[in-house]
Design a protein around this motif. Structure first.
Motif, PDB file in Angstrom:
ATOM      1  N   GLU A 255      -2.921   6.417   0.042  1.00 23.40           N
ATOM      2  CA  GLU A 255      -2.711   5.755   1.540  1.00 23.40           C
ATOM      3  C   GLU A 255      -3.852   6.715   2.379  1.00 23.40           C
ATOM      4  N   VAL A 256      -3.711   7.885   2.159  1.00 21.64           N
ATOM      5  CA  VAL A 256      -4.582   8.775   3.358  1.00 21.64           C
ATOM      6  C   VAL A 256      -5.880   8.236   3.448  1.00 21.64           C
ATOM      7  N   TRP A 257      -6.499   8.447   2.251  1.00 19.92           N
ATOM      8  CA  TRP A 257      -7.961   7.994   2.184  1.00 19.92           C
ATOM      9  C   TRP A 257      -8.272   6.766   2.639  1.00 19.92           C
ATOM     10  N   THR A 258      -7.395   5.727   2.216  1.00 19.59           N
ATOM     11  CA  THR A 258      -7.447   4.266   2.495  1.00 19.59           C
ATOM     12  C   THR A 258      -7.597   4.166   4.020  1.00 19.59           C
ATOM     13  N   LEU A 259      -6.579   4.804   4.372  1.00 24.81           N
ATOM     14  CA  LEU A 259      -6.424   4.689   6.213  1.00 24.81           C
ATOM     15  C   LEU A 259      -7.665   5.312   6.645  1.00 24.81           C
ATOM     16  N   VAL A 260      -7.981   6.552   6.238  1.00 21.92           N
ATOM     17  CA  VAL A 260      -9.433   7.025   6.906  1.00 21.92           C
ATOM     18  C   VAL A 260     -10.575   6.338   6.538  1.00 21.92           C
ATOM     19  N   ALA A 261     -10.934   5.547   5.680  1.00 23.54           N
ATOM     20  CA  ALA A 261     -11.816   4.533   5.078  1.00 23.54           C
ATOM     21  C   ALA A 261     -11.701   3.265   6.256  1.00 23.54           C
ATOM     22  N   LEU A 262     -10.482   2.986   6.340  1.00 23.76           N
ATOM     23  CA  LEU A 262     -10.487   1.840   7.196  1.00 23.76           C
ATOM     24  C   LEU A 262     -11.035   2.187   8.514  1.00 23.76           C
ATOM     25  N   HIS A 263     -10.294   3.290   9.090  1.00 27.54           N
ATOM     26  CA  HIS A 263     -10.774   3.548  10.683  1.00 27.54           C
ATOM     27  C   HIS A 263     -12.128   3.944  11.081  1.00 27.54           C
ATOM     28  N   LEU A 264     -12.402   4.474   9.815  1.00 29.36           N
ATOM     29  CA  LEU A 264     -14.071   4.836   9.960  1.00 29.36           C
ATOM     30  C   LEU A 264     -14.796   3.746   9.810  1.00 29.36           C
ATOM     31  N   LEU A 292      -8.339  -0.557  -0.412  1.00 26.89           N
ATOM     32  CA  LEU A 292      -9.243  -0.909   0.711  1.00 26.89           C
ATOM     33  C   LEU A 292      -9.304  -2.628   0.616  1.00 26.89           C
ATOM     34  N   HIS A 293      -9.392  -3.016  -0.544  1.00 21.60           N
ATOM     35  CA  HIS A 293     -10.019  -4.459  -0.666  1.00 21.60           C
ATOM     36  C   HIS A 293      -8.612  -5.189   0.003  1.00 21.60           C
ATOM     37  N   LEU A 294      -7.504  -4.852  -0.263  1.00 18.40           N
ATOM     38  CA  LEU A 294      -6.230  -5.654   0.078  1.00 18.40           C
ATOM     39  C   LEU A 294      -6.092  -5.221   1.505  1.00 18.40           C
ATOM     40  N   THR A 295      -6.623  -4.188   2.222  1.00 17.80           N
ATOM     41  CA  THR A 295      -6.090  -4.031   3.625  1.00 17.80           C
ATOM     42  C   THR A 295      -7.291  -4.743   4.429  1.00 17.80           C
ATOM     43  N   GLY A 314       0.907   0.124  -7.524  1.00 12.48           N
ATOM     44  CA  GLY A 314       0.419   1.334  -6.550  1.00 12.48           C
ATOM     45  C   GLY A 314      -0.416   0.876  -5.364  1.00 12.48           C
ATOM     46  N   THR A 315      -1.603   0.306  -5.609  1.00 17.37           N
ATOM     47  CA  THR A 315      -2.596   0.186  -4.723  1.00 17.37           C
ATOM     48  C   THR A 315      -2.267  -1.252  -3.888  1.00 17.37           C
ATOM     49  N   ILE A 316      -1.497  -1.882  -4.471  1.00 17.85           N
ATOM     50  CA  ILE A 316      -0.683  -3.089  -3.404  1.00 17.85           C
ATOM     51  C   ILE A 316       0.024  -2.415  -2.399  1.00 17.85           C
ATOM     52  N   ARG A 317       0.729  -1.488  -2.810  1.00 12.29           N
ATOM     53  CA  ARG A 317       1.798  -0.622  -1.983  1.00 12.29           C
ATOM     54  C   ARG A 317       0.603   0.029  -1.060  1.00 12.29           C
ATOM     55  N   ALA A 318      -0.190   0.804  -1.485  1.00  6.01           N
ATOM     56  CA  ALA A 318      -0.750   1.542  -0.562  1.00  6.01           C
ATOM     57  C   ALA A 318      -1.571   0.456   0.551  1.00  6.01           C
ATOM     58  N   VAL A 322      -1.063   0.601   4.501  1.00  3.96           N
ATOM     59  CA  VAL A 322      -2.121   1.146   5.443  1.00  3.96           C
ATOM     60  C   VAL A 322      -2.413   0.003   6.674  1.00  3.96           C
ATOM     61  N   ALA A 323      -2.248  -1.420   6.063  1.00  3.98           N
ATOM     62  CA  ALA A 323      -2.413  -2.366   7.010  1.00  3.98           C
ATOM     63  C   ALA A 323      -1.218  -2.442   8.096  1.00  3.98           C
TER      64      ALA A 323
END
Length: 408
Positions: A255-264, A292-295, A314-318, A322-323
């Motif tokens: 979740e941490v890195w998905t959020l960072v990648a999204l906002h960067l 990130l694909h799902l986000t 797990g990745t669906i939840r993350a 993040v979304a």
């Protein structure tokens, strides 16, 4: 201060202290476990500090492991548990801004405690529950303040990673950093570039998972620590956006890195390269890209069954979390998991036909066409156009072959 009741973790370790004291040495519980006990939080590792030198510790106990004997640490094994037992010591000469060039064993507790990073971590606990507090750490715990022991400029010059630990504790404990300590962090921020990325990575993730992650990230921006983290330079506005998200409560590193990648605003390939620089484990990188694909799909309202099929719970939840942190995920955090659970198949192994069936039963030639055919069958099953039944799928392939021959 004296604690009326010790946690079981300390009670289990009391025989170690008793044996050291019976031999004429001092021994205390120290570190984060003491702090967290006073705060009423669960404790993890139980660390012991003693006036006994390493060889003296080893002579007292039958089972020991030299986990860091050059720095005075011996692991004492007792009833299936291991307790790091470290000699009181002083340190000097931090040429790499991380580890001391020289360690000197001493007999006085005060000399040991004054080398520690923050007052809330410079507490010692006797086995009778008495707290030894030489630097007003109890006052700082009560006031929810992170304050360096002694001169903060010296503490961060000794070990630059302590700056990341400060913002991590601000997040985990929801504490503020005392002004002089915060100023010293800002003054010494460039020293963070001297620290191994792996160590910064560990502290950053812990900080972002903390209950006050916004506070920790804001402090990183204010003190310029963020400027000395891989890939963050030039992204102050993006990081500031994360720091203002109202309902941020991440649960894991994905979740941490998905959020960072999204906002960067990172692409999938950029995300891989970014996380490689951060020395992130390959399985985490893969999971982040999947999440990130799902986000991104939620951002553009393009969540389809095939996308969920390609993910895992797990990745669906993350990706969903993040979304939602970012303000556009579903109100129900389980929405996409429920859709996933209702899919007729959730991986290619559940498809009622195999590549071997296509070759042996339908005479197809081994090669890329086999994979393409199976992929098309997955799509038709997920779309509900064909049941996941062997005979139905064989009929579907035959029909596809007829259509392809007719078009030729």
């Amino acid at each position: 201060m004296r604690l009326a009741q010790l946690p079981e973790e300390f009670k289990n370790a009391q025989p170690i202290l008793t044996k050291l004291e019976s031999a004429g040495y001092e021994a205390y519980f120290v570190g984060g476990s003491v702090r967290d006990t006073i705060l009423g939080k669960p404790i993890h590792d139980v660390d012991i500090a003693t006036s006994a030198y390493p060889q003296e510790v080893k002579a007292l106990f039958k089972r020991t492991v030299d986990t860091g004997i050059e720095h005075g640490t011996v692991m004492v094994l007792d009833h299936g548990n291991g307790y790091e037992t470290t000699t009181f010591r002083t340190e000097s000469g931090y040429q790499d801004y991380r580890r001391p060039d020289e360690v000197t064993f001493v007999r006085q507790l005060a000399d040991d405690l004054k080398r520690r990073d923050f007052t809330i971590n410079a507490l010692a606990l006797k086995q009778d529950g008495t707290v030894v507090d030489l630097f007003h750490g109890l006052d700082d715990l009560a006031a929810k303040i992170i304050r360096a022991v002694g001169d903060p400029e010296a503490r961060f010059g000794e070990d630059a990673l302590r700056m990341m630990r400060a913002v991590r504790f601000a997040s985990q404990l929801n504490f503020t950093i005392e002004p002089q300590t915060q100023k010293a962090i800002k003054d010494h921020a460039p020293l963070l570039s001297k620290i191994a990325v792996e160590r910064i990575h560990e502290e950053f993730v812990k900080m972002m998972i903390g209950p006050a992650a916004q506070r920790g990230l804001s402090l990183m921006i204010q003190t310029k620590l963020a400027d000395y983290c891989p890939g963050f330079i030039g992204h102050t506005i993006d990081l500031s956006t994360i720091a203002t998200l109202p309902h941020l409560q991440m649960t894991d590193e994905v979740e941490v890195w998905t959020l960072v990648a999204l906002h960067l605003g990172l692409s999938y390939q950029d995300t891989v390269e970014f996380l490689q620089v951060w020395k992130t484990a390959n399985h985490i990188i893969k999971a982040v890209v999947m999440a990130l694909h799902l986000t991104y799909a939620q951002q553009y309202h393009r969540v389809k069954p095939r996308l969920l099929f390609d993910l895992d719970p797990g990745t669906i939840r993350a990706g969903t979390n993040v979304a939602r942190y970012s303000g556009y995920g579903p109100e129900d955090p389980n929405q996409w998991l429920e859709v996933y659970d209702k899919l007729p198949i959730r991986n290619t192994r559940e498809l009622a036909i195999t590549g071997k069936d296509l070759i042996q039963g339908l005479g197809m030639t081994p090669g890329p066409a086999i994979g393409q055919t199976l992929d098309q069958l997955v799509d038709t099953v997920l779309a509900g156009e064909v049941k996941n039944d062997h005979a139905a799928l064989v009929a579907q392939v035959i029909e596809q072959q007829k259509s392809a021959n007719a078009s030729e």
